[in-house]
Scaffold this motif. Structure first.
Motif, short mmCIF file in Angstrom:
data_model
loop_
_atom_site.label_atom_id
_atom_site.label_comp_id
_atom_site.label_asym_id
_atom_site.label_seq_id
_atom_site.Cartn_x
_atom_site.Cartn_y
_atom_site.Cartn_z
N PHE A 177 0.86 -1.19 0.00
CA PHE A 177 0.00 0.00 0.00
C PHE A 177 0.89 1.24 0.00
N TRP A 178 0.58 2.20 -0.88
CA TRP A 178 1.41 3.39 -1.04
C TRP A 178 0.59 4.64 -0.75
N MET A 179 1.05 5.44 0.23
CA MET A 179 0.39 6.69 0.58
C MET A 179 1.45 7.78 0.72
N GLN A 180 1.84 8.35 -0.40
CA GLN A 180 2.87 9.39 -0.43
C GLN A 180 2.62 10.31 -1.61
N GLY A 181 3.05 11.55 -1.49
CA GLY A 181 2.94 12.48 -2.61
C GLY A 181 2.92 13.94 -2.19
N GLU A 182 2.49 14.20 -0.98
CA GLU A 182 2.31 15.58 -0.54
C GLU A 182 3.61 16.39 -0.61
N PHE A 183 4.72 15.78 -0.20
CA PHE A 183 5.98 16.52 -0.17
C PHE A 183 6.58 16.71 -1.55
N ASN A 184 6.02 16.07 -2.57
CA ASN A 184 6.50 16.31 -3.93
C ASN A 184 5.69 17.39 -4.64
N TYR A 185 4.75 18.01 -3.94
CA TYR A 185 4.03 19.13 -4.53
C TYR A 185 4.80 20.45 -4.39
N ASP A 186 5.77 20.50 -3.50
CA ASP A 186 6.55 21.71 -3.31
C ASP A 186 8.03 21.35 -3.32
N PRO A 187 8.86 22.09 -4.06
CA PRO A 187 10.29 21.76 -4.11
C PRO A 187 10.99 22.10 -2.81
N ASN A 188 11.91 21.23 -2.43
CA ASN A 188 12.70 21.43 -1.22
C ASN A 188 14.13 20.99 -1.53
N PRO A 189 15.11 21.88 -1.33
CA PRO A 189 16.49 21.55 -1.71
C PRO A 189 17.10 20.41 -0.92
N GLU A 190 16.43 19.96 0.13
CA GLU A 190 16.99 18.88 0.95
C GLU A 190 16.28 17.55 0.74
N LYS A 191 15.39 17.48 -0.24
CA LYS A 191 14.58 16.27 -0.37
C LYS A 191 14.72 15.55 -1.71
N LEU A 193 17.20 13.14 -4.51
CA LEU A 193 17.95 11.89 -4.39
C LEU A 193 19.36 12.13 -3.86
N ARG A 194 19.90 13.31 -4.17
CA ARG A 194 21.25 13.64 -3.74
C ARG A 194 21.25 14.94 -2.96
N ALA A 195 22.30 15.20 -2.23
CA ALA A 195 22.41 16.41 -1.43
C ALA A 195 22.34 17.64 -2.30
N ASN A 196 21.64 18.65 -1.81
CA ASN A 196 21.49 19.94 -2.50
C ASN A 196 20.77 19.84 -3.84
N VAL A 197 20.01 18.78 -4.01
CA VAL A 197 19.18 18.62 -5.21
C VAL A 197 17.73 18.53 -4.76
N PRO A 198 16.87 19.42 -5.23
CA PRO A 198 15.48 19.41 -4.76
C PRO A 198 14.70 18.21 -5.28
N ASN A 199 13.64 17.88 -4.57
CA ASN A 199 12.74 16.82 -5.03
C ASN A 199 11.98 17.29 -6.27
N THR A 200 11.50 16.36 -7.05
CA THR A 200 10.76 16.71 -8.24
C THR A 200 9.34 17.15 -7.91
N THR A 201 8.81 18.04 -8.73
CA THR A 201 7.38 18.39 -8.68
C THR A 201 6.75 18.11 -10.04
N ASP A 202 7.51 17.47 -10.91
CA ASP A 202 7.08 17.20 -12.29
C ASP A 202 6.31 15.89 -12.37
N LYS A 203 5.22 15.90 -13.12
CA LYS A 203 4.37 14.71 -13.23
C LYS A 203 5.12 13.52 -13.80
#
Length: 488
Positions: A177-191, A193-203
């Motif tokens: 069961f997968w319940m995740q996605g909220e933190f990928n709606y906003d970019p964060n430089p600490e989130k 795959l690598r340090a100082n690289v933001p998480n994706t917000t792209d579909k």
């Protein structure tokens, strides 16, 4: 229409045929592990009080709580599954309040308890939550260079495999069961795959990462447990107050389920009771039963499951009208303004040219026509037409001045009669002058922002959770010159 292909053979072995279980002793040597991964909604964040406190015979957890993390200090053995406040919060001074981030009522409890009550004689269940509150999909991924969250999942497999081997038993995992996605709606430089690289917000990128973590989890399960069948991957749809812009993350989850045979979208989270984003205890258990329902219908009964969603967007002959054709799990369609308060235009929005507020069209009428919804606007819909449901600008119709309230909601549902087992509780119920659910001295209420009502306007206290399929949130653009766009 996509058909689910997950392990029909496995399903028949475990639920239908008696050949595998020649005796009760054989069945007792089989464990079915249901794993939940994700971020805060998967863990049961801000969920005090625990309401799944009854142990159902045959259901187990790894250690002293359902979470493999969050203070699981018990010896990693199979213990009877019972809802608790996570050890990470149980000893804090103030954890018995509505606003506290207490991890308590994990939705996995509702899911596996539903399955146990649905199939009392099914093999033993092992329920394991490996999610991390506040995590992006990148941070949960096996390839993450900044977090070790994936190792918690691997530890759960290794520990379970070791325990069953010592007991001369067998374990399989039929579902994630997968319940995740909220933190990928906003970019964060600490989130990222690598340090100082933001998480994706792209579909597209989120979908790629989602499929990747699915594949990694499935492959590791198959290798660790020696099972030939991939566990089905059942995702929710991120929504409600977390919706952003063009609903990129929510659409990625929906599209992935429509494109991959081993992914099922169980539907949106917005119908469940919440505390301004996180669910409350009822909401978590309620959605847990929804997950149990989707698993049971698709993997036990062998029925293809898809949520209530559009199949096509069509321009009508009348230039002010737009028709949305739906896949309806159980007819008829209904605008429900009791379980959810009346949302402006039932949650629908229409734009021309582009998705800007100044291009939003005035909707004069929203009608159900069989399996379709017909939107009639004030002005002709010329050029590109964008239709949105349960988006960032859907609000309560009669909201107080200055307050938006219930962003990302809508009122459209089907009429699925499937029954839940658990009842909606009044979290402020009192007996003999004291609260049934103790709370911190400063806490005035544990109730959610809005409580679901029946047709007579009464809160559904003491009634079973309704398990209708509410429409997923969506964002679609019908290009200029096209009279119809097929969704899938």
């Amino acid at each position: 229409m996509k058909t689910t292909i997950f392990a029909i053979e496995l399903c028949s072995m475990l639920f239908c045929c008696t050949s595998l279980f020649a005796s009760e002793g054989d069945k007792d040597r089989i464990f079915m592990q249901f794993i939940m991964n994700g971020q805060s909604l998967s863990t049961g964040h801000q969920a005090y009080p625990v309401i799944s406190t009854e142990h159902l015979r045959g259901n187990y957890m790894l250690g002293n709580q359902v979470w493999i993390n969050y203070g699981n200090t018990g010896q990693l053995t199979f213990e009877p599954l019972v809802g608790t406040v996570s050890e990470a919060f149980a000893h804090e001074k103030h954890f018995k309040s509505r606003q506290a981030g207490t991890i308590a009522e994990c939705p996995l409890l509702g899911a596996v308890n539903h399955l146990r009550l649905k199939q009392p004689k099914m093999p033993k269940i092992l329920a394991t939550s490996v999610g991390v509150s506040g995590a992006s999909v990148e941070e949960l991924s096996k390839e993450s260079e900044t977090r070790t969250a994936y190792k918690e999942f691997e530890t759960s497999l290794q520990s379970a495999a070791k325990i069953v081997a010592q007991a001369n038993a067998k374990i399989i995992c039929p579902a994630i069961f997968w319940m995740q996605g909220e933190f990928n709606y906003d970019p964060n430089p600490e989130k990222g795959l690598r340090a100082n690289v933001p998480n994706t917000t792209d579909k597209r990128e989120y979908k790629k990462l989602l499929v990747n973590i699915k594949n990694n989890m499935q492959n590791d399960i198959q290798q660790q447990y020696g099972q030939s069948d991939k566990p089905v991957f059942i995702t929710y749809q991120t929504g409600a107050q977390y919706m952003r812009d063009t609903l990129a993350i929510s659409m990625a989850q929906l599209e992935a389920a429509n494109e991959y045979d081993d992914i099922i979208c169980a539907g949106p989270i917005y119908p469940m009771t919440d505390r301004g984003g996180h669910l409350d205890s009822n909401g978590y258990r309620w959605f847990g039963e929804m997950l149990g329902k989707v698993y049971y219908q698709s993997q036990v009964q062998g029925k293809a499951f898809q949520p209530l969603q559009p199949t096509a967007i069509v321009r009508e002959k009348l230039p002010t009208q737009l028709r949305i054709k739906y896949h309806v799990p159980v007819r008829p369609l209904v605008f429900d303004v009791d379980l959810i308060p009346k949302i402006r235009d039932y949650g629908f929005e229409v734009y021309v040219h582009d998705y800007r507020q100044e291009n939003k069209q005035t909707i004069k009428q929203v009608e159900i026509d069989g399996d379709d919804v017909v939107l009639t606007c004030e002005q002709p819909l010329v050029g590109d037409v964008i239709v949105v449901y349960a988006g960032t600008r859907s609000f309560i119709e009669d909201r107080p001045k200055g307050k938006d309230g219930l962003q990302g909601h809508g009122n459209l549902r089907d009429s699925d009669p499937y029954k839940a087992f658990f009842k909606y509780e009044d979290l402020d119920e009192m007996q003999d002058g004291t609260f049934v659910h103790p709370r911190d001295s400063f806490e005035t209420t544990l109730r959610p922002d809005y409580e679901p009502k029946d047709r007579k306007g009464r809160v559904i206290y003491g009634k079973k959770y309704p398990l209708y399929n509410f429409s997923v949130g969506f964002y679609y653009k019908l290009p200029a010159g096209n009279n119809q766009m097929n969704v899938f």
